[in-house]
Design a protein around this motif. Structure first.
Motif, short mmCIF file in Angstrom:
data_model
loop_
_atom_site.label_atom_id
_atom_site.label_comp_id
_atom_site.label_asym_id
_atom_site.label_seq_id
_atom_site.Cartn_x
_atom_site.Cartn_y
_atom_site.Cartn_z
N MET A 1 0.82 -1.21 0.00
CA MET A 1 0.00 0.00 0.00
C MET A 1 0.86 1.26 0.00
SD MET A 1 -2.77 1.68 -0.08
CE MET A 1 -3.99 0.37 -0.12
N GLN A 2 2.06 1.17 0.58
CA GLN A 2 2.92 2.36 0.66
C GLN A 2 3.28 2.89 -0.72
OE1 GLN A 2 3.27 3.33 3.83
NE2 GLN A 2 4.06 5.29 3.05
N ARG A 3 3.57 2.00 -1.66
CA ARG A 3 3.92 2.43 -3.02
C ARG A 3 2.71 3.06 -3.71
NH1 ARG A 3 8.79 0.07 -4.93
NH2 ARG A 3 8.07 0.25 -7.09
N ILE A 4 1.56 2.46 -3.51
CA ILE A 4 0.33 3.02 -4.10
C ILE A 4 0.06 4.41 -3.54
CG2 ILE A 4 -2.17 2.75 -4.34
CD1 ILE A 4 -0.65 0.65 -5.90
N LEU A 5 0.17 4.55 -2.23
CA LEU A 5 -0.07 5.84 -1.59
C LEU A 5 0.94 6.89 -2.04
CD1 LEU A 5 -0.99 4.75 2.04
CD2 LEU A 5 -2.49 5.94 0.43
N SER A 6 2.18 6.47 -2.28
CA SER A 6 3.20 7.41 -2.73
C SER A 6 2.84 8.00 -4.09
CB SER A 6 4.56 6.71 -2.80
OG SER A 6 5.55 7.58 -3.31
N HIS A 7 2.49 7.13 -5.04
CA HIS A 7 2.06 7.59 -6.36
C HIS A 7 0.81 8.45 -6.26
CE1 HIS A 7 4.94 5.24 -8.61
NE2 HIS A 7 4.51 4.09 -8.11
N MET A 8 -0.13 7.99 -5.47
CA MET A 8 -1.42 8.65 -5.37
C MET A 8 -1.29 10.03 -4.72
SD MET A 8 -4.89 6.93 -3.94
CE MET A 8 -6.23 7.88 -3.24
N ASN A 43 -6.85 4.72 3.75
CA ASN A 43 -5.55 4.92 4.41
C ASN A 43 -5.13 6.38 4.38
OD1 ASN A 43 -3.79 2.27 5.15
ND2 ASN A 43 -5.27 1.79 3.54
N LEU A 44 -5.40 7.06 3.27
CA LEU A 44 -5.01 8.46 3.12
C LEU A 44 -5.71 9.34 4.15
CD1 LEU A 44 -3.21 10.19 1.18
CD2 LEU A 44 -5.32 10.71 -0.06
N GLN A 45 -6.95 9.00 4.46
CA GLN A 45 -7.70 9.78 5.45
C GLN A 45 -7.00 9.86 6.80
OE1 GLN A 45 -11.74 8.03 5.46
NE2 GLN A 45 -12.49 10.11 5.11
N ILE A 46 -6.21 8.85 7.12
CA ILE A 46 -5.59 8.78 8.43
C ILE A 46 -4.53 9.86 8.62
CG2 ILE A 46 -4.20 7.33 9.97
CD1 ILE A 46 -5.51 4.88 8.59
N PHE A 47 -3.73 10.12 7.57
CA PHE A 47 -2.58 11.01 7.75
C PHE A 47 -2.60 12.25 6.88
CE2 PHE A 47 -1.31 7.96 4.45
CZ PHE A 47 -0.80 8.80 3.48
N ASP A 53 -14.15 13.71 3.50
CA ASP A 53 -15.05 12.57 3.68
C ASP A 53 -15.13 11.79 2.38
OD1 ASP A 53 -15.74 13.20 6.34
OD2 ASP A 53 -17.23 14.65 5.65
N ILE A 54 -15.42 10.49 2.50
CA ILE A 54 -15.56 9.65 1.31
C ILE A 54 -16.81 8.77 1.41
CG2 ILE A 54 -13.14 9.55 0.64
CD1 ILE A 54 -12.87 6.92 2.13
N ILE A 55 -17.40 8.54 0.25
CA ILE A 55 -18.43 7.52 0.09
C ILE A 55 -18.05 6.72 -1.15
CG2 ILE A 55 -20.21 9.00 1.12
CD1 ILE A 55 -21.38 9.29 -1.75
N ALA A 56 -18.71 5.60 -1.35
CA ALA A 56 -18.49 4.81 -2.57
C ALA A 56 -19.81 4.74 -3.35
CB ALA A 56 -18.02 3.40 -2.22
N ILE A 57 -19.69 4.82 -4.65
CA ILE A 57 -20.86 4.71 -5.53
C ILE A 57 -20.59 3.59 -6.52
CG2 ILE A 57 -22.24 5.82 -7.32
CD1 ILE A 57 -21.69 8.49 -6.02
#
Length: 235
Positions: A1-8, A43-47, A53-57
Motif C-alpha cells: 500500500m505504501q507504493r500506491i499511496l506514494s504515487h497517489m 488509508n489516506l484519510q488517516i494522515f 469525507d468519502i463515500i463509494a458509488i
C-alpha cells in the motif's frame, strides 16, 4: 500500500485534487483499480493534512457476474458508506442496440447515474480509478482512431453538475496495482463485462507491450510527452 499511496499522494498534490472538507464519491466497479483506490483513500484519510469525507458509488450494469454483495461487504469492512444503483446498461448497449464498440455508451450511462447520486449525497468531487496505463492507452486510442492528440485530464470540472472529476491513480502503473492486489490477497471481481480483454483498449495495451520489447522507456516517454505538451496536464 505504501507504493500506491506514494504515487497517489504525488498526483493529488501536483494537481490539487483534494481540498479541506471535500466530500469525495469513489466510483467502485469492483475491479482491481477501484478496489485499490478505495483502500488507498481509506488509508489516506488517516494522515493526510486536509480533512475529507468519502463515500463509494457503484452502478450495477446488469451483468450476471456483478456481485453487489461483495461490494457491500468490502465497504462495510472499511466503514465506507456505499450507494448502489441498478442500471439497464447491459440491456440497452448489448441486447437492444448490439453495439460493436459498446464501451463509450456504457460509460456515458454509468456516468449519468454516478453524477446523480453524487449530487444527491452532496459530494463535490468524484474519484475515478484510471491508472497510468489507462492514460497511455487512451492517448494512443485517440491518436490512432480519431486523429486527436489527447487523453483524459487528471482533474476536470463539470460545470453543469458543479462537480470536479479527479483521477488519483494517474501516476500509478498498472503493474503496481496488480502487485498490491496479489501481495495482500485482495479479492476483486473478475471479468464482469464481456468486453474485458477484447476491446480496442486491450489492443493498445498489447501494442505498448510489444513496442516496449525494443523501446524499454516507451511508457515513460509517452507519459512525459503527455505531461509536457497537453496544457491540462502541465504542472
Amino acid at each position: 500500500m505504501q507504493r500506491i499511496l506514494s504515487h497517489m499522494r504525488k498526483a493529488i498534490e501536483d494537481y490539487h485534487m483534494i481540498e479541506e472538507n471535500d466530500k469525495i464519491a469513489i466510483c467502485l466497479s469492483g475491479g482491481k483499480d477501484s478496489i485499490t483506490m478505495l483502500n488507498a483513500f481509506k488509508n489516506l484519510q488517516i494522515f493526510y493534512p486536509k480533512k475529507f469525507d468519502i463515500i463509494a458509488i457503484s452502478i450495477n450494469p446488469g451483468f450476471e457476474n456483478f456481485d453487489t454483495k461483495f461490494l457491500q461487504n468490502t465497504c462495510d469492512k472499511l466503514e465506507i458508506p456505499l450507494f448502489i444503483e441498478n442500471s439497464n446498461a447491459k440491456e440497452i448497449v448489448f441486447d437492444l442496440r448490439k453495439e460493436k464498440n459498446p464501451c463509450s455508451l456504457c460509460a456515458n450511462l454509468r456516468r449519468g447515474a454516478i453524477n446523480s447520486i453524487a449530487i444527491k449525497e452532496h459530494c463535490n468531487k468524484i474519484a475515478l480509478g484510471h491508472n497510468q496505463d489507462d492514460v497511455l492507452e487512451t492517448f494512443l486510442l485517440n491518436l490512432l482512431y480519431a486523429g486527436n492528440i489527447s487523453t483524459f485530464a487528471p482533474v476536470s470540472y463539470m460545470s453543469r453538475s458543479e462537480i470536479t472529476l479527479i483521477r488519483p491513480l494517474v501516476y500509478t502503473p498498472e503493474k503496481e496495482i496488480k502487485r498490491f492486489i496479489k501481495k495482500n490477497n485482495v479479492v476483486v471481481m473478475q471479468k464482469v463485462c464481456p468486453m474485458d480483454g477484447v476491446s480496442k483498449r486491450e489492443d493498445m495495451k498489447q501494442l505498448i507491450f510489444s513496442l516496449s520489447k525494443n523501446i524499454p522507456m516507451i511508457r515513460a516517454n509517452l507519459f512525459g510527452a503527455i505531461q509536457r505538451n497537453l496544457d491540462y496536464w502541465k504542472i
